[in-house]
Scaffold this active site. Structure first.
Site, PDB file in Angstrom:
ATOM      1  CD  GLU A  84      -2.953  -1.121   2.191  1.00 50.41           C
ATOM      2  OE1 GLU A  84      -4.058  -0.574   2.251  1.00 50.41           O
ATOM      3  OE2 GLU A  84      -2.508  -1.818   3.100  1.00 50.41           O
ATOM      4  CB  CYS A  97       2.989   7.602   3.034  1.00 56.20           C
ATOM      5  SG  CYS A  97       3.155   6.438   4.391  1.00 56.20           S
ATOM      6  CB  CYS A 104       4.363  -4.778   9.997  1.00 56.70           C
ATOM      7  SG  CYS A 104       5.607  -4.024  11.076  1.00 56.70           S
ATOM      8  CB  CYS A 108       2.664  -1.498  17.211  1.00 53.38           C
ATOM      9  SG  CYS A 108       4.449  -1.283  16.981  1.00 53.38           S
ATOM     10  CB  CYS A 111      -0.209  -0.641  14.256  1.00 55.49           C
ATOM     11  SG  CYS A 111       0.113  -0.449  12.493  1.00 55.49           S
ATOM     12  CB  CYS A 336      -0.642   6.976  11.149  1.00 58.88           C
ATOM     13  SG  CYS A 336       0.231   8.381  10.543  1.00 58.88           S
TER      14      CYS A 336
HETATM   15  N1  SAH Z   1       7.237   0.587  11.580  1.00 57.75           N
HETATM   16  C1  SAH Z   1       7.613   1.989  11.469  1.00 57.75           C
HETATM   17  C2  SAH Z   1       7.002   2.644  10.243  1.00 57.75           C
HETATM   18  C3  SAH Z   1       5.495   2.808  10.290  1.00 57.75           C
HETATM   19  S1  SAH Z   1       5.172   4.486  10.509  1.00 57.75           S
HETATM   20  C4  SAH Z   1       7.248   2.715  12.755  1.00 57.75           C
HETATM   21  O1  SAH Z   1       6.623   2.109  13.610  1.00 57.75           O
HETATM   22  O2  SAH Z   1       7.655   3.857  12.936  1.00 57.75           O
HETATM   23  C5  SAH Z   1       3.531   4.457  11.012  1.00 57.75           C
HETATM   24  C6  SAH Z   1       3.287   5.395  12.162  1.00 57.75           C
HETATM   25  O3  SAH Z   1       1.885   5.291  12.501  1.00 57.75           O
HETATM   26  C7  SAH Z   1       4.046   5.018  13.433  1.00 57.75           C
HETATM   27  O4  SAH Z   1       4.510   6.172  14.073  1.00 57.75           O
HETATM   28  C8  SAH Z   1       2.976   4.371  14.289  1.00 57.75           C
HETATM   29  O5  SAH Z   1       3.245   4.504  15.663  1.00 57.75           O
HETATM   30  C9  SAH Z   1       1.752   5.116  13.885  1.00 57.75           C
HETATM   31  N2  SAH Z   1       0.507   4.362  14.097  1.00 57.75           N
HETATM   32  C10 SAH Z   1       0.341   3.031  14.105  1.00 57.75           C
HETATM   33  N3  SAH Z   1      -0.943   2.714  14.316  1.00 57.75           N
HETATM   34  C11 SAH Z   1      -1.617   3.870  14.446  1.00 57.75           C
HETATM   35  C12 SAH Z   1      -2.974   4.215  14.665  1.00 57.75           C
HETATM   36  N4  SAH Z   1      -3.908   3.257  14.768  1.00 57.75           N
HETATM   37  N5  SAH Z   1      -3.297   5.506  14.731  1.00 57.75           N
HETATM   38  C13 SAH Z   1      -2.371   6.475  14.582  1.00 57.75           C
HETATM   39  N6  SAH Z   1      -1.072   6.221  14.358  1.00 57.75           N
HETATM   40  C14 SAH Z   1      -0.693   4.935  14.299  1.00 57.75           C
END
Ligand code: SAH
Length: 357
Positions: A84, A97, A104, A108, A111, A336
């Site tokens: 994506e 992006c 992944c 987390c 996410c 995000c």
């Molecule tokens: N794996 C890397 C790159 C992904 S960046 C990382 O974790 O940094 C994606 C960003 O979105 C990260 O900062 C993550 O913390 C944030 N993110 C993940 N799930 C989210 C959600 N449900 N709402 C808002 N931000 C989220």
């Protein structure tokens, strides 16, 4: 392939070296991926090229357009895995992006991409092609690439676990005869892969760094971001300190903090976070507060607006610069943490149901 690799490739096909440059410029500068349209090449050579090589391996399956103009592309790799990419138009420039992995491996808890697990790390070609396809959709094939496009490695996957592909893709995209998007226009986001942060600090022509923090204590971060058990806060922030030493004049780096209602967003959390960053001497970091993007399978809600503002002012009162990130493309599952290969036909309804703010 880089321009040098393409040159070696055509030479090995008994063609003059300059043909490598021609092909590189067609693919990367004009973003022309159809070999038959490379009419500057002799027809016979085009035929041989078409038999032995491909210029594209991703297929765009669907495209979703948000009410705010953001576009999400759901693509498939040659082995049928989801990729994506999100195109985010902004007033003065666009941001693309891109994903570094399909799925992944990190877990987390907030996410949606995590729910896919790791399907595969993408190749450098698959990374570069995402950017080319997004630009072609926005501006048309064969057109001049607009100057100043920003890239963020903030799509699916952990870019620091796709390090070789990522660095190769960045080298190719930086070539002046190609896309010419230099590392200074790129931000790589990591959940905290400490050895790679240290490695990146030592690379002279490197992209900017963002570190996803989302909790001010190990206890809470272990729960939200299990990678913290491998590299806990002190080790992570020590690495960030090393990275800070490598910043250029005026350059900053970023911490991202997902704001989860009643989980990590209290005034006390804000004080803990500011103290933590100050204790580690991280004066050149700024904090981006990201309102959580909710989904029915995620056990969290976005923090109320007032709480995000309160959190921000506590950080600022302790000398930590903070910004609230405006969610983009939430209604099409492009924001995000929402990239999970969703193929909803009715994104607007989904948005009404789940958008919190
Ligand atoms: N794996 C890397 C790159 C992904 S960046 C990382 O974790 O940094 C994606 C960003 O979105 C990260 O900062 C993550 O913390 C944030 N993110 C993940 N799930 C989210 C959600 N449900 N709402 C808002 N931000 C989220």
């Amino acid at each position: 392939m880089s321009q040098d690799e393409l040159t070696a490739f055509v030479v090995q096909m008994n063609e003059p070296a300059y043909r490598g440059k021609q092909i590189f410029s067609a693919l990367q500068n004009h973003r022309q991926l159809d070999i038959n349209k490379l009419t500057e090449l002799p027809k016979e050579f085009r035929g041989r090229l078409a038999e032995t090589s491909v210029t594209s391996t991703l297929k765009t399956e669907s495209r979703y357009i948000s009410s705010d103009g953001t576009r999400r592309y759901l693509m498939k790799t040659h082995d049928n895995l989801p990729v994506e990419t999100v195109f985010i138009p902004e007033e003065r420039r666009d941001t693309i992006c891109f994903s570094s992995q399909s799925g992944c491996p990190l877990q987390c808890d907030f996410c949606l991409t995590a729910k896919l697990g790791l399907l595969r790390t993408l190749t450098a070609g698959e990374i570069v092609e995402q950017v080319i396809l997004a630009l072609n959709d926005a501006y048309g094939e064969g057109t001049e690439t607009p100057r100043g496009t920003n890239l963020v490695a903030m799509g699916a996957g952990e870019p620091m676990l796709a390090f070789d592909s990522l660095m190769k893709a960045l080298r190719i995209m930086a070539e002046p005869k190609g896309l010419f998007i230099v590392p200074n226009r790129v931000t790589v986001s990591t959940a905290g892969i400490v050895p790679r942060i240290l490695e990146l600090a030592g690379i002279p022509d490197r992209p900017h760094l963002a570190v996803s923090l989302s909790a001010p204590t190990n206890e809470l971060r272990n729960k939200l971001m299990p990678i913290n058990k491998r590299w806990p806060l002190d080790e992570l922030l020590d690495a960030c300190k090393v990275f800070q030493e490598s910043l250029k004049p005026g350059e900053r780096f970023t911490f991202e903090y997902v704001m989860l209602d009643n989980v990590n967003d209290s005034d006390e959390h804000a004080r803990q976070l500011a103290n933590l960053l100050n204790r580690h001497g991280l004066q050149r970091a700024k904090v981006n507060l990201i309102p959580h993007n909710a989904a029915e399978t995620l056990p969290y809600n976005a923090s109320p607006f007032e709480q995000i503002e309160s959190f921000k002012s506590i950080l600022e009162s302790k000398g930590v610069q903070a910004f609230v990130r405006r969610p983009r493309g939430r209604d099409i599952y492009a924001a995000c943490g929402q990239l999970a290969a969703r193929t909803t036909n009715n994104p607007t309804t989904q948005a009404t149901l789940h958008a919190i703010n």
